[in-house]
Design a protein around this motif. Sequence first.
Motif, short mmCIF file in Angstrom:
data_model
loop_
_atom_site.label_atom_id
_atom_site.label_comp_id
_atom_site.label_asym_id
_atom_site.label_seq_id
_atom_site.Cartn_x
_atom_site.Cartn_y
_atom_site.Cartn_z
N TYR A 171 -19.18 3.40 27.85
CA TYR A 171 -18.50 2.21 28.37
C TYR A 171 -18.19 2.36 29.85
O TYR A 171 -18.17 3.47 30.39
CB TYR A 171 -17.23 1.91 27.58
CG TYR A 171 -16.12 2.91 27.76
CD1 TYR A 171 -16.10 4.10 27.05
CD2 TYR A 171 -15.07 2.66 28.65
CE1 TYR A 171 -15.09 5.01 27.22
CE2 TYR A 171 -14.04 3.57 28.82
CZ TYR A 171 -14.05 4.74 28.10
OH TYR A 171 -13.05 5.65 28.28
N ALA B 179 -12.84 11.33 16.19
CA ALA B 179 -14.10 11.47 16.92
C ALA B 179 -15.21 11.91 15.96
O ALA B 179 -16.34 11.43 16.03
CB ALA B 179 -13.95 12.47 18.05
N GLU B 180 -14.88 12.79 15.04
CA GLU B 180 -15.89 13.30 14.11
C GLU B 180 -16.34 12.22 13.13
O GLU B 180 -17.46 12.25 12.63
CB GLU B 180 -15.34 14.50 13.34
CG GLU B 180 -16.42 15.45 12.83
CD GLU B 180 -16.52 15.47 11.33
OE1 GLU B 180 -17.64 15.66 10.84
OE2 GLU B 180 -15.51 15.29 10.64
N ARG C 243 -12.46 20.07 23.05
CA ARG C 243 -13.84 19.67 23.33
C ARG C 243 -14.81 20.71 22.80
O ARG C 243 -15.84 20.39 22.21
CB ARG C 243 -14.00 19.51 24.83
CG ARG C 243 -14.96 18.43 25.20
CD ARG C 243 -14.97 18.18 26.66
NE ARG C 243 -15.29 19.39 27.40
CZ ARG C 243 -15.37 19.43 28.73
NH1 ARG C 243 -15.14 18.34 29.42
NH2 ARG C 243 -15.67 20.53 29.35
N ILE D 288 -25.01 17.70 25.26
CA ILE D 288 -24.04 17.17 24.28
C ILE D 288 -22.75 16.77 25.00
O ILE D 288 -22.28 17.47 25.89
CB ILE D 288 -23.81 18.23 23.18
CG1 ILE D 288 -23.14 17.62 21.96
CG2 ILE D 288 -23.02 19.41 23.66
CD1 ILE D 288 -23.27 18.50 20.71
N THR E 76 -18.74 14.69 24.57
CA THR E 76 -17.69 14.25 23.65
C THR E 76 -17.08 12.95 24.17
O THR E 76 -17.23 12.63 25.34
CB THR E 76 -16.59 15.32 23.55
OG1 THR E 76 -16.11 15.61 24.86
CG2 THR E 76 -17.10 16.59 22.91
N PRO E 77 -16.40 12.18 23.29
CA PRO E 77 -15.83 10.92 23.75
C PRO E 77 -14.92 11.12 24.96
O PRO E 77 -14.14 12.07 25.01
CB PRO E 77 -15.00 10.45 22.55
CG PRO E 77 -15.54 11.16 21.38
CD PRO E 77 -16.13 12.42 21.87
N GLY E 78 -15.06 10.22 25.94
CA GLY E 78 -14.20 10.28 27.11
C GLY E 78 -14.78 11.07 28.26
O GLY E 78 -14.22 11.05 29.35
N LEU F 98 -15.19 20.44 19.02
CA LEU F 98 -16.02 19.30 18.61
C LEU F 98 -17.50 19.61 18.81
O LEU F 98 -18.35 19.29 17.99
CB LEU F 98 -15.60 18.06 19.41
CG LEU F 98 -16.07 16.70 18.92
CD1 LEU F 98 -15.70 16.49 17.47
CD2 LEU F 98 -15.46 15.60 19.76
N LYS F 99 -17.79 20.27 19.92
CA LYS F 99 -19.20 20.60 20.21
C LYS F 99 -19.71 21.69 19.29
O LYS F 99 -20.87 21.65 18.88
CB LYS F 99 -19.33 21.06 21.66
CG LYS F 99 -19.28 19.92 22.65
CD LYS F 99 -19.41 20.44 24.06
CE LYS F 99 -19.32 19.31 25.06
NZ LYS F 99 -19.29 19.82 26.43
N LYS G 152 -23.20 11.09 15.11
CA LYS G 152 -22.67 10.49 13.89
C LYS G 152 -22.17 9.10 14.26
O LYS G 152 -21.50 8.93 15.27
CB LYS G 152 -21.52 11.33 13.34
CG LYS G 152 -21.22 11.02 11.90
CD LYS G 152 -20.30 12.05 11.32
CE LYS G 152 -19.86 11.66 9.93
NZ LYS G 152 -18.79 12.53 9.45
N ILE H 255 -19.42 11.19 20.17
CA ILE H 255 -20.06 12.48 20.38
C ILE H 255 -21.56 12.30 20.20
O ILE H 255 -22.01 11.64 19.27
CB ILE H 255 -19.49 13.58 19.46
CG1 ILE H 255 -20.23 14.89 19.69
CG2 ILE H 255 -19.55 13.19 17.99
CD1 ILE H 255 -19.49 16.11 19.30
N ASP I 204 -11.38 7.94 24.87
CA ASP I 204 -11.15 9.32 25.28
C ASP I 204 -10.55 10.06 24.08
O ASP I 204 -10.03 9.43 23.17
CB ASP I 204 -10.16 9.36 26.47
CG ASP I 204 -10.25 10.65 27.26
OD1 ASP I 204 -10.86 11.61 26.75
OD2 ASP I 204 -9.71 10.69 28.37
N LEU I 205 -10.60 11.38 24.13
CA LEU I 205 -9.87 12.14 23.13
C LEU I 205 -8.38 12.07 23.50
O LEU I 205 -8.04 11.75 24.63
CB LEU I 205 -10.34 13.59 23.11
CG LEU I 205 -11.73 13.85 22.55
CD1 LEU I 205 -12.09 15.31 22.74
CD2 LEU I 205 -11.81 13.48 21.09
#
Lengths: 239, 245
Positions: A29, B147-148, B229, A10, A12-14, B232-233, A56, A40, B155-156
């Motif tokens: 990207y 992000a959700e 992070r 898993i 996350t963005p970035g 979010l996970k 999502k 995500i 990026d966050l």
Amino acid sequence: MPILFEKRQIVTPGELLAEGEYTAGENSYLEGNKIYASRIGLVNWDHKRVNVVALKGLYNPKIGDIVVGTVKEIGFSGWSIDIRSPYVANLRAADVLSRSFKPQNDELSQVLGIGDLIVAKISSYDRAHDPQLTVGEPGLGKVTRGQLMMVTPTKIPRMIGRKGSMVSTIKQETGCQIILGLNGIIIVTGKNPENEQLAMKAIQRIEDEAHTSGLTDRITQMLREEKAKREVSKNEEEK
Amino acid sequence: MKKKNKKLIDKKGLRMDGRKPDELRSVKLEVGILPNADGSAYIEMGKNKILAAVYGPKEMHPKHLARSDRMVLRCRYHMAPFSVQERKSPAPSRREVEISKVIRDSLVPAIFVENYPRTGIDLFIEVLQADGGTRCAGITAAALAIAEAGIPMRDLVVACAAGKVDETIVLDLMDTEDKVGSADVPVALMPNLNAITLLQMDGILNPDEFEEALNLALKGCKKIYEMQREALKTKYVNLKEVEEQ
């Protein structure tokens, strides 16, 4: 430098996914020679292409997609259709009537009312214009019966399966008609409510476990077990 | 600074709430707590309690605000009337309008706004309880909410403040330190790209002190980023467990 993650991990963005000779696939990207995630999701790659399977996402219209939408507004010469995407789609009256539309002869609200559900195909769409729908093909048009389900649009490909193997399994086992809108709306129509329930249960299970492997086999097994159980209880009732 | 004020840093070098100068307040983050919103997050940072909710991307209304080449982010930072000791009027104040603008500008660089032209997203940041550093905590929560919502991001974004109190550079100022202290530097950071998206300074610092404060704030940001992070996970942890079976 190699890929920095294991498959199906898993992210996350970035997050930095890979560095070097790779190309950015879905939901990732390229910046310089580094590949980052943009949503995500779970990392995946084949050869030199790094993908993130989003957990999502939004529905992005594509020409040729079959979608399920609801009528939001009746305009002067057509309808506005909500297709669960950032853009509202348009459906022209002439397309539905399959002849030229004359405001003095036709009352649009009698053809499709607000809240009606339709299955349609996206006939045109680009960055500058809202998606245009068409119902002029077999299988498209107003939905009159069945059960409605909403799932994340990113999971629809999983429900279709490789060359449609997943849907055809459910269709075969339950005898239900299933329309998979690529925008994440699903319509299940069966001969009786029990079959519809069973098909919906299978779809729900696919949504929950979309990112696992060997799912088609498990779904087939589940459907067969459920059917067997029903047979048994039916026989007992008859006795 | 008035001489009458009580000491903000005691003889042991600890602050009013017992923190060391380079220590953050305790942070609690939760993602996806508002089912009606497309994306949402909640942050508790010390006594701060802030909700962030995201709706969209959707068709922009009113239409004239839409941009033909990108998505528009509309942001509302708001403090609840009960968020502070003295009742705060619920009408948006000059300060809130400015903070809304600053938060929007710090988040836009992180979003792929060019992917969804002609649309808009609405971001609401509601401060339920305030104790200094709400704009930073708000940004941290807002980035999680975006992000959700499944909106593509570079990026966050994570934010944290540093400042000067009693001639000492300290991290993550609380309300009294912010008001009585001599300077406050809020910083927002895109941690993986190592890019600053917000940098403000209120008060007086000499160049050396400013650099020290900035570096301290960046260190704080990176600490919060790890928690961000994780939060979010965690929302998808159940999914992972299924996978492992």
